[in-house]
Design an enzyme around this catalytic site. Structure first.
Site, short mmCIF file in Angstrom:
data_model
loop_
_atom_site.label_atom_id
_atom_site.label_comp_id
_atom_site.label_asym_id
_atom_site.label_seq_id
_atom_site.Cartn_x
_atom_site.Cartn_y
_atom_site.Cartn_z
N ARG A 1 0.82 -1.21 0.00
CA ARG A 1 0.00 0.00 0.00
C ARG A 1 0.85 1.26 0.00
O ARG A 1 0.42 2.29 -0.48
CB ARG A 1 -0.96 -0.02 1.18
CG ARG A 1 -2.10 -0.98 0.92
CD ARG A 1 -3.08 -1.02 2.04
NE ARG A 1 -4.33 -1.62 1.60
CZ ARG A 1 -5.26 -2.08 2.42
NH1 ARG A 1 -5.09 -2.00 3.71
NH2 ARG A 1 -6.37 -2.61 1.94
N LYS B 1 -19.33 -16.32 1.53
CA LYS B 1 -20.73 -15.95 1.70
C LYS B 1 -21.42 -15.47 0.43
O LYS B 1 -20.96 -14.53 -0.21
CB LYS B 1 -20.83 -14.84 2.74
CG LYS B 1 -20.36 -15.28 4.11
CD LYS B 1 -20.78 -14.27 5.16
CE LYS B 1 -20.06 -14.50 6.46
NZ LYS B 1 -19.01 -13.51 6.73
N GLY C 1 -8.25 -8.02 -1.33
CA GLY C 1 -8.53 -9.01 -0.30
C GLY C 1 -7.77 -10.31 -0.50
O GLY C 1 -6.61 -10.32 -0.89
N GLY D 1 -12.98 -4.27 -0.08
CA GLY D 1 -14.36 -3.78 -0.02
C GLY D 1 -14.65 -2.75 -1.11
O GLY D 1 -15.71 -2.77 -1.74
P1 AMP Z 1 -14.88 -13.95 1.59
O1 AMP Z 1 -14.40 -13.07 2.69
O2 AMP Z 1 -16.35 -14.10 1.50
O3 AMP Z 1 -14.24 -13.63 0.24
O4 AMP Z 1 -14.41 -15.42 1.97
C1 AMP Z 1 -13.08 -15.79 2.15
C2 AMP Z 1 -13.04 -17.00 3.00
O5 AMP Z 1 -13.84 -18.00 2.43
C3 AMP Z 1 -11.68 -17.59 3.19
O6 AMP Z 1 -11.29 -17.40 4.51
C4 AMP Z 1 -11.86 -19.05 2.84
O7 AMP Z 1 -11.25 -19.91 3.77
C5 AMP Z 1 -13.36 -19.23 2.90
N1 AMP Z 1 -13.82 -20.34 2.06
C6 AMP Z 1 -13.59 -20.51 0.76
N2 AMP Z 1 -14.11 -21.66 0.32
C7 AMP Z 1 -14.68 -22.27 1.39
C8 AMP Z 1 -15.35 -23.50 1.59
N3 AMP Z 1 -15.56 -24.36 0.60
N4 AMP Z 1 -15.80 -23.76 2.84
C9 AMP Z 1 -15.60 -22.92 3.84
N5 AMP Z 1 -14.97 -21.74 3.73
C10 AMP Z 1 -14.51 -21.42 2.52
#
Ligand code: AMP
Length: 395
Positions: free
Chosen positions: A38, A199, A352, A375
């Site tokens: 950054r 999510k 991210g 974000g």
């Molecule tokens: P996000 O912040 O929504 O982009 O999610 C990132 C997180 O999703 C990471 O910490 C990953 O470990 C988790 N993740 C990715 N795939 C899976 C999965 N199949 N089951 C559980 N967690 C997951």
């Protein structure tokens, strides 16, 4: 881009307040900066300003000091590192808008740099209190926003201050907006978006916006299981967003009606439990055993997704394909990063986790653009207007 940029305004001899994103990760024990991306991302703007005779006053937040002076979150380690990266003198202020900042700002010579203390030492920053924005503005004669990572926040230093000073954007915001803006408005085709992460909820906005624009939409990561469930598959103990099964169904129907190719994992690495050393195996996505959970895409899916990515004219990627923090479930995320590196088209990595994965794997230089804002890039790709960018006037 049609926003006023630093090259459009006179800066010689002027005090220029620059909002940068110096929110760098630090080692808790040693206080060492563990990733200086950054800082280096802001250097083109900083260099342009001091080389053109501006008195540069930098302002950033660091960590979460919760509106109080707390030297654990001092900018001092950043100004120390910055001084090694630039060819001019860097001063560190002991406060943000107090006596020390005022005195040091007033004493700055052309081409010198002053870094203010952590702007979030004041609760007024995140509340965007006009008097605080005015106090920041009073330190300078021109305002430049180059903090893409906080452009989705309407804070005093990211948006409020623009009401009081002639305002322009820096090179980093200019680049982020130009590259991602082109992808959204005029992409080289085929345009492929690949979304992952945990999510569904967090990605609904971006999925809805991108579905209108892409030729192929790829969904992996934990959120893919809600789509597999919506297709009628059993997903065992895999992540499921029960409330969004209908959304997933609607989205699949919409993609079909629009002729957008929607790719989901055809095979899955399943594990007995959520652990780094969990027993695991590869199964087809419609054959996930009841007491197992999907933690990564399988090898056939890596190939399916990889082919679409390699042949894309534009690819946008946000979110890991699996639990990449565990080595045993990182292969899918690595395969996507490798396919992006191989792609000759415009490759854009939303910040991210995906940006971190690309960096760790050494593929950063092979991408057209790795966004500095997680974000912020997600909101940009959702088609939302970011307050920090909206505050910069058009030419
Ligand atoms: P996000 O912040 O929504 O982009 O999610 C990132 C997180 O999703 C990471 O910490 C990953 O470990 C988790 N993740 C990715 N795939 C899976 C999965 N199949 N089951 C559980 N967690 C997951």
């Amino acid at each position: 881009m049609n926003k006023v940029s630093i090259e459009d305004i006179a800066v010689k001899g002027k005090k220029v307040l620059v909002r940068v994103d110096f929110n760098v990760p630090m080692d808790k024990a040693t206080g060492e900066i563990t990733d200086e991306n950054r800082i280096t991302a802001a250097l083109p703007t900083i260099k342009y300003l001091y080389e053109n005779g501006a008195k540069v006053i930098l302002c950033s937040h660091l960590g979460r000091p919760k509106g109080e002076f707390n030297m654990k979150f001092s900018m001092a380690p950043v100004s120390k590192r910055l001084a090694e990266l630039v060819d001019t003198t860097v001063y560190q202020a002991a406060d943000v808008v107090g006596e020390d900042a005022k005195a040091k700002a007033a004493a700055l010579k052309d081409g010198e740099i002053l870094l203010l203390e952590n702007v979030r030492f004041h609760a007024e920053e995140e509340k965007n209190v006009p008097e605080f924005a005015k106090a920041l503005a009073d330190l300078a004669e021109v305002y430049v926003n180059d903090a893409f990572g906080t452009a989705h926040r309407a804070h005093a230093s990211t948006a409020g201050v623009a009401a009081y000073l002639p305002t322009a954007c820096g090179y980093l915001i200019e680049k982020e907006v130009a590259v991602m803006g082109k992808a959204l408005e005029n992409p080289d085709r085929p345009f492929v978006a690949i979304l992952g992460g945990a999510k569904v909820k967090d990605k609904i906005g971006v999925i809805n916006n991108l579905l209108e624009k892409v030729d192929t939409l790829i969904i992996g990561g934990g959120m893919a299981y809600t789509f597999l469930k919506a297709k009628g598959y059993e997903i065992g103990q895999s992540l499921l967003d029960e409330e969004r099964i209908d959304f997933a169904k609607e989205l699949m129907a919409k993609a079909e009606a629009k002729g957008v190719k929607l790719l989901l994992p055809i095979d899955t690495v399943v594990a007995k439990e959520f652990a780094a050393d969990a027993e695991n195996k590869i199964v087809m996505s419609d054959a996930i055993p009841a007491d197992w959970q999907g933690l990564d895409i399988g090898p056939e899916t890596q190939k399916l997704f990889g082919d679409a990515i390699v042949n894309a004219g534009t690819v946008v990627w946000n979110g890991p394909m699996g639990v990449f923090e565990f080595e045993a479930f990182a292969a899918g995320t690595k395969a996507v990063a490798a396919a992006m590196a191989e792609c000759k088209g415009n490759t854009i990595v939303g910040g991210g986790d995906s940006a971190a994965a690309v960096e760790v794997l050494g593929f950063k230089d092979k991408m057209t653009h790795v966004s500095t804002g997680g974000g912020a890039s997600l909101e940009f790709l959702e088609g939302l207007e970011l307050p920090g960018i909206a505050a910069i006037p058009n030419k």
